[in-house]
Design a protein around this motif. Structure first.
Motif, short mmCIF file in Angstrom:
data_model
loop_
_atom_site.label_atom_id
_atom_site.label_comp_id
_atom_site.label_asym_id
_atom_site.label_seq_id
_atom_site.Cartn_x
_atom_site.Cartn_y
_atom_site.Cartn_z
N PRO A 4 0.99 -1.31 0.08
CA PRO A 4 0.02 0.01 -0.02
C PRO A 4 0.80 1.42 0.20
CG PRO A 4 0.10 -1.03 2.18
CD PRO A 4 0.59 -1.88 1.33
N ALA A 5 0.21 2.37 -0.62
CA ALA A 5 0.85 3.69 -0.58
C ALA A 5 1.44 4.20 0.64
CB ALA A 5 0.29 4.63 -1.25
N TYR A 6 0.58 3.61 2.04
CA TYR A 6 0.97 4.15 3.36
C TYR A 6 1.93 3.32 3.88
CZ TYR A 6 -2.63 0.70 3.95
OH TYR A 6 -3.44 -0.46 3.93
N LEU A 7 2.66 2.47 3.05
CA LEU A 7 3.73 1.46 3.72
C LEU A 7 4.69 2.21 4.60
CD1 LEU A 7 4.71 -1.54 3.86
CD2 LEU A 7 6.23 -0.58 2.07
N ALA A 8 4.93 3.55 3.81
CA ALA A 8 5.89 4.65 4.39
C ALA A 8 5.45 5.31 5.80
CB ALA A 8 6.27 5.65 3.41
N THR A 9 4.53 5.03 6.06
CA THR A 9 3.97 5.55 7.51
C THR A 9 3.54 4.38 8.55
OG1 THR A 9 1.82 5.98 6.83
CG2 THR A 9 3.69 7.96 6.56
N MET A 10 3.27 3.39 8.10
CA MET A 10 2.91 2.16 8.82
C MET A 10 3.83 1.73 10.17
SD MET A 10 1.36 -0.67 6.32
CE MET A 10 1.03 -1.89 7.69
N PRO A 11 3.42 1.45 11.34
CA PRO A 11 4.05 1.25 12.53
C PRO A 11 4.81 -0.08 11.82
CG PRO A 11 2.22 1.70 13.30
CD PRO A 11 2.08 1.78 11.76
N HIS A 13 5.73 -2.93 13.50
CA HIS A 13 5.35 -4.16 13.72
C HIS A 13 4.13 -4.45 12.86
CE1 HIS A 13 8.29 -4.10 17.22
NE2 HIS A 13 8.29 -5.55 17.00
N ALA A 14 3.40 -3.58 12.51
CA ALA A 14 2.41 -3.56 11.88
C ALA A 14 2.78 -4.23 10.40
CB ALA A 14 1.43 -2.64 11.59
N ILE A 15 3.77 -3.72 9.68
CA ILE A 15 4.39 -3.99 8.48
C ILE A 15 4.78 -5.71 8.63
CG2 ILE A 15 6.45 -3.86 6.92
CD1 ILE A 15 6.20 -0.83 7.44
N GLY A 20 5.26 -9.10 6.51
CA GLY A 20 6.66 -9.69 6.79
C GLY A 20 7.85 -9.27 6.27
N GLU A 21 8.69 -10.10 6.00
CA GLU A 21 10.24 -9.57 5.71
C GLU A 21 9.86 -8.61 4.47
OE1 GLU A 21 14.01 -11.57 4.00
OE2 GLU A 21 13.54 -12.46 5.93
N PRO A 22 9.25 -9.23 3.36
CA PRO A 22 9.27 -8.58 2.06
C PRO A 22 8.75 -7.01 2.15
CG PRO A 22 8.36 -10.62 1.78
CD PRO A 22 8.68 -10.44 3.13
N GLY A 23 7.69 -6.75 3.29
CA GLY A 23 7.30 -5.72 3.48
C GLY A 23 8.29 -4.68 4.06
N LEU A 24 9.17 -5.24 5.02
CA LEU A 24 10.23 -4.37 5.92
C LEU A 24 11.18 -4.28 4.77
CD1 LEU A 24 10.32 -6.48 9.17
CD2 LEU A 24 9.61 -4.01 8.81
N LEU A 25 11.51 -4.99 3.85
CA LEU A 25 12.57 -4.67 3.09
C LEU A 25 12.11 -3.61 2.12
CD1 LEU A 25 13.68 -8.31 2.07
CD2 LEU A 25 15.14 -6.65 2.85
N LEU A 68 16.72 -6.52 12.38
CA LEU A 68 17.65 -5.62 12.03
C LEU A 68 17.23 -4.54 10.97
CD1 LEU A 68 20.28 -8.55 11.11
CD2 LEU A 68 20.14 -7.24 13.19
N LEU A 69 16.02 -4.80 10.45
CA LEU A 69 15.62 -4.10 9.52
C LEU A 69 14.88 -3.08 10.27
CD1 LEU A 69 14.38 -6.46 6.73
CD2 LEU A 69 15.80 -4.50 6.28
N ARG A 70 14.13 -3.50 11.22
CA ARG A 70 13.28 -2.54 12.00
C ARG A 70 14.17 -1.53 12.85
NH1 ARG A 70 10.06 -7.40 13.29
NH2 ARG A 70 11.24 -7.48 15.18
N VAL A 71 15.60 -2.00 13.32
CA VAL A 71 16.57 -1.25 14.12
C VAL A 71 16.81 -0.19 13.11
CG1 VAL A 71 18.74 -1.10 15.08
CG2 VAL A 71 17.15 -2.88 15.81
N ALA A 72 17.06 -0.42 11.92
CA ALA A 72 17.71 0.53 10.97
C ALA A 72 16.85 1.56 10.42
CB ALA A 72 18.51 -0.28 9.56
N ILE A 73 15.49 1.08 10.30
CA ILE A 73 14.39 1.73 9.83
C ILE A 73 14.07 2.92 10.78
CG2 ILE A 73 11.96 2.04 9.08
CD1 ILE A 73 12.31 -0.87 7.69
#
Length: 256
Positions: A4-11, A13-15, A20-25, A68-73
């Protein structure tokens, strides 16, 4: 996969729960658009190395790379960190602690220069694997990245003393000397502490007991003038520490 376009603002842990991992990537790639091409290439190289080292690791219900992705993001989005060394170190903050021998055995040249993932550094695995692993990071990403990762890497603990006490002592001492390492570690702590409600089983209480005594330690470290974060970011972190304490209390302070 469409996101979704709002991926950039999603919490985050919701992503994690929904995509999953593809969404965090995908979210990571959105965040690094703020950097120039050279920085993006360096961040992508660090991510690729983290993915390779932690390829078989799990965190209860998820691939370890998600953490690791969440820490960096979190550092890029919520803390507004634009220091590439710090984000690289965030992606690799558990590499030396969890995979020292494997990291030490890798040829330090970037893969783009023709090195193989399985190329061996002569003598790297024979001695102190932690020192050799940090040397590999220094050669591949620079001495500052290696120093930051070293500051958040747990030492060997004395088996005769309480591990949680030693962990708390190590965090306070190592972060006292490295202001930018505080930023990495508080993002890691937030993912583990505030995110404790996303854990299941006996690890919930164990994690709460381990991390709760660190709340005042992080309050002090983040409040220091030399911690390189803006006042609004510090307020955000203090609110996250409050939330972590609320969650630890709910887990540990239940009446018998």
């Amino acid at each position: 996969m469409e996101f979704p376009a709002y991926l950039a603002t999603m919490p985050m842990h919701a992503i994690t729960e929904i995509h999953g991992e593809p969404g965090l990537l995908a979210r990571f790639r959105l965040e690094i658009r703020a950097f120039d091409d050279a920085a993006q290439a360096r961040l992508t190289e660090a991510l690729d190395l983290a993915a390779e080292l932690h390829r078989d690791d799990r965190r209860v219900r998820e691939p370890y790379l998600n953490h690791l992705l969440r820490v960096a993001i979190r550092m890029m989005h919520h803390y507004q960190v634009r220091d590439v060394d710090v984000i690289v170190a965030g992606l690799l903050h558990d590499a030396v602690e969890d995979h020292p021998a494997e990291l030490a055995s890798l040829d330090p040249r970037p893969l783009s220069l023709g090195a193989s993932d399985t190329a061996q550094r002569p003598g790297a695995v024979g001695g102190d694997a932690t020192a050799a692993a940090l040397a590999t990071l220094a050669e591949r990403f620079g001495p500052r990245v290696a120093r930051l990762v070293g500051a958040v890497t747990n030492p060997a603990y004395d088996p005769g003393r309480d591990r949680h006490v030693q962990y708390r002592e190590h965090v306070a001492a190592s972060l006292d000397r490295e202001p930018w390492a505080r930023v990495i570690k508080v993002s890691d702590f937030t993912d583990n502490g505030v995110g404790v409600i996303h854990t299941v089983g006996p690890k919930v209480a164990r994690s709460a007991a381990k991390y709760r005594p660190l709340v005042p330690v992080f309050r002090d470290l983040i409040a220091r003038p030399d911690t390189p974060l803006s006042a609004p970011v510090k307020r955000h972190i203090f609110a996250q520490l409050d939330l972590a304490e609320e969650r630890f209390s709910a887990i540990l302070d239940q009446p018998n």
